[in-house]
Scaffold this active site. Structure first.
Site, PDB file in Angstrom:
ATOM      1  N   SER A  27      -6.393   2.856  13.547  1.00 55.77           N
ATOM      2  CA  SER A  27      -5.575   2.617  14.726  1.00 55.77           C
ATOM      3  C   SER A  27      -5.924   3.593  15.846  1.00 55.77           C
ATOM      4  CB  SER A  27      -4.085   2.722  14.376  1.00 55.77           C
ATOM      5  OG  SER A  27      -3.721   4.058  14.086  1.00 55.77           O
ATOM      6  N   THR A  33      -9.048   2.493   6.932  1.00 60.01           N
ATOM      7  CA  THR A  33      -8.399   1.278   7.430  1.00 60.01           C
ATOM      8  C   THR A  33      -6.915   1.491   7.696  1.00 60.01           C
ATOM      9  OG1 THR A  33      -8.176   0.568   5.121  1.00 60.01           O
ATOM     10  CG2 THR A  33     -10.029  -0.333   6.372  1.00 60.01           C
ATOM     11  N   TYR A  54      -4.261   4.812   9.400  1.00 59.96           N
ATOM     12  CA  TYR A  54      -4.002   5.451  10.693  1.00 59.96           C
ATOM     13  C   TYR A  54      -5.292   5.741  11.456  1.00 59.96           C
ATOM     14  CZ  TYR A  54      -1.645   8.733  13.929  1.00 59.96           C
ATOM     15  OH  TYR A  54      -1.145   9.376  15.027  1.00 59.96           O
ATOM     16  N   ASP A 114      -3.201  14.553  20.877  1.00 59.05           N
ATOM     17  CA  ASP A 114      -1.880  14.312  20.288  1.00 59.05           C
ATOM     18  C   ASP A 114      -1.884  14.612  18.795  1.00 59.05           C
ATOM     19  OD1 ASP A 114      -1.102  13.500  22.772  1.00 59.05           O
ATOM     20  OD2 ASP A 114      -0.765  11.395  22.257  1.00 59.05           O
ATOM     21  N   ASP A 120       0.816  -1.207   0.000  1.00 63.49           N
ATOM     22  CA  ASP A 120       0.000   0.000   0.000  1.00 63.49           C
ATOM     23  C   ASP A 120       0.855   1.265   0.000  1.00 63.49           C
ATOM     24  OD1 ASP A 120      -2.234  -1.555  -0.057  1.00 63.49           O
ATOM     25  OD2 ASP A 120      -2.858  -1.185   2.013  1.00 63.49           O
ATOM     26  N   GLY A 121       2.049   1.205   0.611  1.00 62.75           N
ATOM     27  CA  GLY A 121       2.936   2.364   0.596  1.00 62.75           C
ATOM     28  C   GLY A 121       3.380   2.730  -0.810  1.00 62.75           C
TER      29      GLY A 121
END
Length: 291
Positions: free
Chosen positions: A194, A189, A191, A178, A69-70
């Site tokens: 998460s 799906t 960051y 943050d 994916d990167g």
């Protein structure tokens, strides 16, 4: 036989196993009368300098992405909004955006080039974000595209960022966190998930606002429509950073404003089935079929 096609190949720089696949693919394309090249940096990193060309990826009729994916995200960046179809070849773990395995590449290329009506081939269109930054001190403006997400996050450990979030030109809330993520359904799906954001089918068009470790009572994600106007202003003296699809793009100071909207351009992925694999990939990633 139709006109020669132009194919650009973008590959993961640290996976030597892509080299024989690239050689086989370029040989097949040349044999069938088509043109192919690699970005110079990709070719040099893999010892394939003879394939490197400074020709823009936007000139291609098809982009082949070899990696995960990167690599897909980097491919989208190289295209700069051009509607060039992307064929993702999975060279790592199960990815949300890659479509086929390496051994399927030549066969799928043949099907794509011949436009075989029996192949159930479709173009999967994905919404992207247009992200605008206006710097208070200089008045300078910058714009980026994001396939997954744009993140404003703290620059100093132990400190939160303070952001005034405005929706449709009206102040919604002051966030202390943050960081704050604005994601597309495709990026739900990544960051955003998460940080406990919702998982959204990429068939939708929406903007997902999810705080990261919020220091406030309101800690829920917001799902906004693609025509909503969303912006955030940095308040207080604590610096922040802006990242687009995992890349740091700017440092933010007090008074800087970042705004978000659905981009006029979309990303296009070649799929060889009428049914998207999204739900099956989520199922496999989380072992939802395991007993």
């Amino acid at each position: 036989m139709g006109a020669p096609l132009n194919v650009v190949i973008v590959a993961h720089h640290t996976r030597p196993e892509v080299v024989p696949i690239i050689r086989e693919t370029t040989k097949w394309l040349q044999k069938n009368g088509h043109n192919s090249w690699m970005p110079i940096g990709d070719a040099a990193a893999l010892g394939l300098n003879e394939l490197g060309n400074d020709r823009s990826a936007q000139d291609a009729d098809l982009l082949i992405s070899l990696g995960g994916d990167g690599t897909i995200l980097r491919s989208v960046e190289l295209l700069g909004g051009a509607p060039v179809p992307i064929l993702g070849v999975n060279m790592g773990t199960l990815g949300y955006l890659t479509e086929i395995e390496p051994e399927e590449l030549i066969g799928c290329l043949g099907r794509w080039i011949s436009q075989d009506e029996q192949s159930e081939m479709v173009l999967d269109e994905r919404m992207m974000l247009a992200v605008h930054l206006v710097e208070k001190k200089s008045g300078h403006t910058q714009t980026w595209r994001a396939l997954n997400e744009a993140v404003i996050e703290r620059q100093q450990s132990g400190h939160t960022v303070w952001l005034d979030v405005t929706i449709n030109h009206e102040l919604f809330a002051r966030y202390s966190a943050d960081g704050v993520i604005v994601a597309t359904p495709t990026g739900s799906t990544a960051y955003s998930m998460s940080a406990r954001g919702p998982v959204v089918s990429p068939r939708h068009k929406a903007m997902l606002l999810t705080p990261v470790s919020p220091h406030m009572l309101f800690d829920r994600s917001l799902v906004l429509g693609p025509t909503e106007m969303l912006s955030m202003q940095v308040v207080g003296t604590r610096p922040a950073e802006l990242a687009i699809d995992g890349r740091h793009v700017a440092s933010l100071e007090q008074g800087d404003v970042v705004s978000y909207e659905a981009d006029s351009c979309s990303a296009h992925f070649v799929r060889f089935t009428q049914q998207p694999k999204f739900h099956q990939i989520v199922r496999a990633k989380f072992g939802l079929g395991d007993e």
